[in-house]
Enzyme design. Structure first.
Site, PDB file in Angstrom:
ATOM      1  N   ASN B 152       0.836  -1.199   0.000  1.00 51.51           N
ATOM      2  CA  ASN B 152       0.000   0.000   0.000  1.00 51.51           C
ATOM      3  C   ASN B 152       0.870   1.247   0.000  1.00 51.51           C
ATOM      4  O   ASN B 152       1.970   1.213   0.546  1.00 51.51           O
ATOM      5  CB  ASN B 152      -0.899   0.013   1.241  1.00 51.51           C
ATOM      6  CG  ASN B 152      -2.021  -0.984   1.101  1.00 51.51           C
ATOM      7  OD1 ASN B 152      -2.467  -1.269   0.005  1.00 51.51           O
ATOM      8  ND2 ASN B 152      -2.446  -1.542   2.230  1.00 51.51           N
ATOM      9  N   CYS B 174      -5.441  -7.634  -3.889  1.00 57.72           N
ATOM     10  CA  CYS B 174      -5.901  -7.241  -2.566  1.00 57.72           C
ATOM     11  C   CYS B 174      -7.117  -8.071  -2.211  1.00 57.72           C
ATOM     12  O   CYS B 174      -8.039  -8.212  -3.006  1.00 57.72           O
ATOM     13  CB  CYS B 174      -6.254  -5.747  -2.574  1.00 57.72           C
ATOM     14  SG  CYS B 174      -6.988  -5.180  -1.033  1.00 57.72           S
ATOM     15  N   HIS B 175      -7.138  -8.630  -1.016  1.00 57.42           N
ATOM     16  CA  HIS B 175      -8.258  -9.511  -0.628  1.00 57.42           C
ATOM     17  C   HIS B 175      -9.393  -8.755   0.052  1.00 57.42           C
ATOM     18  O   HIS B 175     -10.288  -9.371   0.621  1.00 57.42           O
ATOM     19  CB  HIS B 175      -7.746 -10.638   0.266  1.00 57.42           C
ATOM     20  CG  HIS B 175      -7.070 -10.130   1.493  1.00 57.42           C
ATOM     21  ND1 HIS B 175      -6.167 -10.870   2.205  1.00 57.42           N
ATOM     22  CD2 HIS B 175      -7.158  -8.935   2.129  1.00 57.42           C
ATOM     23  CE1 HIS B 175      -5.739 -10.142   3.237  1.00 57.42           C
ATOM     24  NE2 HIS B 175      -6.330  -8.981   3.205  1.00 57.42           N
ATOM     25  N   HIS B 211      -9.550  -0.372  -1.849  1.00 59.79           N
ATOM     26  CA  HIS B 211     -10.049  -0.059  -0.501  1.00 59.79           C
ATOM     27  C   HIS B 211     -11.272   0.855  -0.527  1.00 59.79           C
ATOM     28  O   HIS B 211     -11.829   1.158   0.525  1.00 59.79           O
ATOM     29  CB  HIS B 211      -8.953   0.555   0.384  1.00 59.79           C
ATOM     30  CG  HIS B 211      -7.857  -0.403   0.719  1.00 59.79           C
ATOM     31  ND1 HIS B 211      -6.583  -0.006   1.085  1.00 59.79           N
ATOM     32  CD2 HIS B 211      -7.825  -1.756   0.718  1.00 59.79           C
ATOM     33  CE1 HIS B 211      -5.825  -1.066   1.300  1.00 59.79           C
ATOM     34  NE2 HIS B 211      -6.553  -2.140   1.071  1.00 59.79           N
TER      35      HIS B 211
END
Lengths: 464, 464, 464, 464
Positions: B152, B174-175, B211
């Site tokens: 990140n 990204c999970h 995100h």
């Protein structure tokens, strides 16, 4: 168009002073004459304007001849018009007082409150539906007329006309950037030793949305004013205590701050500019406003000012005072003359974006330069905003785009989403935002006839 | 690519736990084997990872064979690689503590602080230059490798790779959205009576930036989950006291609030989502955070957590503990296998926009679904964001675009402009903003070698 | 959708063979069943299809159960449908004979004549108005149905549906690219020594407009087929006399020529490909066509072929022959099953561009890959066309865009402009073009009811 | 810029006549003076121009003072220039003879052959590399100069400057549209009874690519000329025998035909216009050219014309003839004066598209109106092309875009692809096309130094 038989429809004008300015300019132009139809929902106000118009005509000071008549039916007023001028107050000062002052209770201050921010949004909710009606009538009665809008919120009023009637020949006319040109003329005189610099000598590229316009270039007599302006600011604003009112006869701190940080020239009054960014920047408190050297315009002041103007009008109508016939200094008359085939001119104007800039949608109305010629207006492709400025301006354009969509769809939840995303609302918690928005909607309720009753409150919200 | 001689370069991994997960998945995959080059500026950490990798290999629990070796020169580590995995900590926890906590003094709280907001911006200032270096080395040593980023700020790291080396085959992994799929699986079970719903059964269109991703559609076993989710929220979040922790075993108030207001499903952890909107909404104070049911992750907690992981690593390396070889539950192994020609799959991924959506620039990295097939990744054109969501997301994309440009140009004034326009900074006055930014820059100074000394402070600013 | 009560409306099908294929696939699918409404303006043909459908059902060879019924009112046929399949012949073979052969007198030869070129334009003039009607009825009777088009001109039929009813869930289904995949499978076997390569193993990115589609990537078992295909062509087409029919059992000279010159793989039958470029390239004369190894399909052949099929149908209906129930090899059944929630699949499909590619307008229908999943179709963002290919394909897209606009506006002069700009018309002088166009319009006149009589000829033209 | 010390670099000018016109205009302008550097690879020609310039200066007929000097090094000639004028002949008349006449053997006729078509492409192959060199030198020696291009192919020369040096302040200047304005002035006089209509009174919106420009609006003294022009054409061109030369003193059949068919006004000489569409339309044979009333300009005529001009030059230099100092009627002097701060003007000009129109790429140079002011040029957003015209013009823009890319990459195969897609090549079979192209490349070979030897022929082609 026959130059001696031009038909002008004037919608609104109850605010009196502006109508008088227009009628003086019409009288003095010396090129076109004809008929002015006065339409206002406040019929007595229109009648007063008719009387004053006739007084101007009979004063013998004019160089053109006009007949004035009140027309109480909008369709009839528009029929076959060559030009339509719109300058209305949507609602009364009571609603405007709510627009401007209701947010005070939440620590939100607005210096104008008629363009963006909580006040601008509520005002748009009242105004856009009115302009939907104007657009439909113009389409039916005078589809080829040039429609000149003066009402705020400027961008949204003009965008509504295009959204309802895409072929409309509408543009918005605002003198706000002239003040910055005047200011730069003074800067040029002081810093470059030029004498008698006139506003028109400040050559600029203009880009932005109304009241948040930027000069992406500015020159005076062949000299680039950007470095000159920077020196001027260092000399004045940055010397000693910025808040010492003595260093400059005229404070322009907000626009100077924006220039120093963003590298292009913010070009509107500081009261307007301050409303387009987070409220913490310039409008955090009345004290901060004072520190930045501008003022919060109170609606009570507007009421008193209006009362003065009405009194003045009465005096003129009653013959207690003489009508003076002087040029107004506004630009609309030059634009109308150019459209009638006299002397081409370049001026800033509010127009449908339609591909001019990528930072706004095609449906956004933006402000930029255009060439006015016989029967047509052609926008110029001005120098672009730099990226840091674009970040600010595109946010405003997107807000306006989403707001127009939401109001046109009478979607209260969407309007609330836009409200919460306004820079001037950036301090609000969700709970505060919902309470404030619902109160402001309640205050303006009687102008929201077209909205389904059940959505007069925000329903999809937060479980509060 | 020869399936039994795949070359993987792993950059970073000093954080230990993640490296172990990866090595387990590699061991268990049963399709590909080969060589893993471990590169970390913390060489001992890389050496520990090598030991653990070898322990996994010798445990006999794997189904594929891998050699592990530490390579201390990045170019050598990358030479001829098939896959490059990047997972680094830019700077130390000292800088991260500044990123996350320095703003607290100004009433700004961050729940993560590594993606956007003041912390995300400072972290980007440290990270982008490192990724510029990675991109140059990848171009020189393994231009055809697939580069998988885990660091990140995800979008900016990946965007930097593309900006420096446009042909790079990079994507960010990204999970974060999986958690929302799991949550919707539980919703489907409770509201629809389905049993044993697995994450993969929640079919979604994904769109947004990392995100701050949104599901623009969500279905389970053929049923549209949007109305179902709405009912679920009415039943739980809106029944009685929203803040009563008892009504739900897992609180997801922020995402539920965003869904109710915006009509599409915010799909990331609440700690992340809260950072993409004005701080007054969910992060106004620690008390408000508590009310919304999520937590502010303290960097001291991260320090302790890291110490635990290092201890665990030491125990494994010293043979005091046995290495367990279990699947990690992460998706990257499936993606690598698909790229090696096994079983195509669709997954959310961070990729260069390049025309996919109009609300971001071509240079933005966005998150969306893509098909992974033998040797290629093809993004899907997902259902669009609705306009109210677009208003939020496009603002984030524009911030990131401008931030990347500013950092790449080492233009401190421009970065400050972006900083002040961050939603999480919306409370800051200009004076506060300047003071905070300059302090945070000071705190991270030793990672700003490439920035000219004279611009380590904001120069074009406000006369303060 | 209930899987055992799926409602399918089948519009057209008088061509018999295709309807039988569809009914076999429906019978054999084993997952969905329900009701098929047969609508055709040729009611006896629809009735024959009903009889055959019932014979298939009663044969006991199916794995799913379907009821067939003729519905003579289109609205009733569509009411509540889950799927609508359209496969019509616009006009009769008489009009098609004019489309294909009238231009012969001007030295213009067409190998198919139903998609582009003079024949394609005239066919579009008949077909688009019919599809306007379909779209209106679908909007009224089954707005949520998936509409699968099989009629040519594929792009324009599908684009018409979207233009009239933007929310339509329509796509065009064409097996043309399969042939090129089969061909590449043979190439892979010969050049790489692979065995038993199946069509689905040729993994491709597909981009273009229907019948002028291109593979922008092609791989087989992990091997890039572009260099392989180049070698193959050098070995066969370029060795000795290109026109020696013996060198290859199957000639594909046009697509091989296009690949060698343009660097990406033209992926449709040569008869189609040849029609999208200047007629001098491959269709200059029957002799040149022969040299390039493909054929001009005569409409008389179509008449005879149809007569055979009708005879076959009669035999089946009369019980003189047994219906065979075999899978058709078409892909539409897999797509329908995927849309019903069974096994996702990726397939090439004709869809509204809507931002996918910049070389076509948003209103163009293009052909590309899409993922078919439960209730939705999501296009993939395929590898782009290279610039030399884009030059060819964008010209076609622009022609189709302008043609659709012209036909929708019933603007004969504009359609003529498009006609003269068709690659297949590039030889025509203006005088010839006008004469030919007016004759072809005359020949199809009875299908041009909606066009004002006075514009049935080109009025703004050339003073001839 | 100091008005009495302007530095002008004149590149080329060996064609003599044009240089003399420029020097006269410079002498007569009365506002600016300074220095003219004459650079030509034909040094004696430059020296002749210097002598003539000095004769003009000493004639006493000028109102401004200029020094002329030959500079044989390009860098030195450009150093610190305010204006750069480029007007070169790329190659000699031998190459031009090949450009224009080599295609005759294949039935291809060109009326000019220097802009598009086979001749235009070959000329571009010679010219673009020369302009790459100019751009590099301008960047090094006078990055702030205004660069005015007069060389054909206009669009590609100007586009090359921008492609190599994106900040270049370049524009292309062409008087071609003036002829159409003059023609419309005569139309207005005849049809409307106006008297003494001057070219500048024909107010137009201009859009297109150089030599294929269109008026999207045209007005004279407030009257829309579109219906007037239509009537004029009906009266003249369509009355009786179109080919009867007597009906009009000046034939303009091609542009009138294009107007009648396309609804907007093609605005260049017929010889140019005819080259932008399929050769069958107006250039099918010398007989058809005659029928359409224009001529094929023979290169032998150009040789003789040049010889005359050289003779004239010699006579002036030798003092056998007196230099006459008359205004040229060209517009470049007004543009230069506007850029120096005198009288703003609007003129058509060739500029980088950069978002102005969607039918061309950002890298295309298009022709449109612009405002010339002190130190800057701002394009106008003209009324759009209608769709049928856009179909023609966008094809040309795409050809030019692809050609520039191909030449810049020295990719002979790609250039051949563009060659075959030229409207003027639409008759060519592939075999003919290849033979012709390779012959033309051979003829111009000595100007193709930068091209790898092995690609001087088309390699990926057709097995011929």
């Amino acid at each position: 168009m026959e130059l001696d038989n031009i038909k002008i429809t004037y919608i609104g004008g109850g605010s009196r002073a502006w109508a008088r300015k227009m009628m003086c300019d019409l009288a003095l132009n010396g090129v076109i004459g004809g008929e002015v139809r006065l339409y206002d929902i406040d019929v007595p106000a229109a009648q007063d304007n008719q009387v004053i118009g006739e007084l101007i005509e009979s004063s013998g000071k004019g160089r053109s001849h006009w007949k004035y008549k009140v027309v109480s039916d909008l369709g009839a007023a528009l029929d076959g018009a060559d030009f339509v001028l719109c300058s209305i107050l949507p609602g009364t000062f009571d609603e405007m007082a709510s627009d401007v002052h209701e947010p005070n209770g939440y620590g939100l201050y607005q210096s104008v409150g008629d363009t963006v921010g909580p006040g601008g949004i509520l005002r748009a909710m009242r105004t856009v539906p009115i302009y939907e009606g104007f657009a439909a009538q113009i389409k039916a009665h005078c589809p080829n007329a040039f429609v000149i809008n003066f009402t705020n919120p400027m961008s949204l009023c003009t965008a509504t006309l295009y959204d309802v009637f895409p072929q409309v020949k509408a543009f918005g006319c605002c003198h706000e950037v002239f003040g910055t040109q005047e200011f730069l003329a003074r800067v040029a005189e002081e810093m470059l030793g030029f004498t008698n610099v006139e506003r028109h000598e400040i050559k600029v590229d203009v880009l932005g949305v109304n009241h948040f316009t930027w000069f992406t270039s500015a020159e005076c007599r062949g000299v680039d004013l950007f470095p000159v302006y920077r020196e001027y600011i260092r000399k004045h604003m940055w010397k000693g205590n910025r808040t010492d009112g003595d260093v400059m006869s005229s404070k322009e701190y907000v626009k100077m701050d924006l220039f120093m940080r963003y590298g292009q020239i913010a070009a509107a009054g500081d009261r307007h500019l301050a409303e387009f960014v987070n409220n913490a920047w310039y409008l955090d408190s009345p004290e901060l406003v004072e520190e930045w050297g501008f003022v919060l315009t109170d609606v009570d002041w507007r009421r008193r000012d209006r009362a003065e103007k009405v009194k003045k009008t009465r005096a003129l109508v009653n013959g207690e005072e003489q009508v003076e016939v002087n040029p107004s200094g506004e630009e609309f008359m030059s634009l109308i003359l150019a459209l009638c085939g006299k002397k081409d001119c370049v001026s800033n104007v509010n127009l449908l974006n339609s591909g001019l800039v990528a930072w706004a949608s095609d449906a956004n109305v933006i402000e930029t330069n255009a060439v006015f010629e016989y029967g047509k207006i052609t926008p110029l492709k001005c120098r672009p905003l730099n990226k840091d400025v674009e970040l600010l301006v595109s946010r405003v354009a997107r807000q306006q785009d989403n707001l127009l969509r939401g109001i046109r769809a009478r979607d209260m939840n969407s309007v609330f989403d836009t409200f919460m995303a306004e820079p001037l609302c950036s301090k609000l918690t969700l709970k505060e935002g919902k309470a404030l928005f619902e109160k402001m909607v309640k205050n303006t309720e009687k102008y929201l006839d077209g909205w389904p009753v059940e959505i007069r409150k925000v329903t999809n919200c937060m479980g509060y």
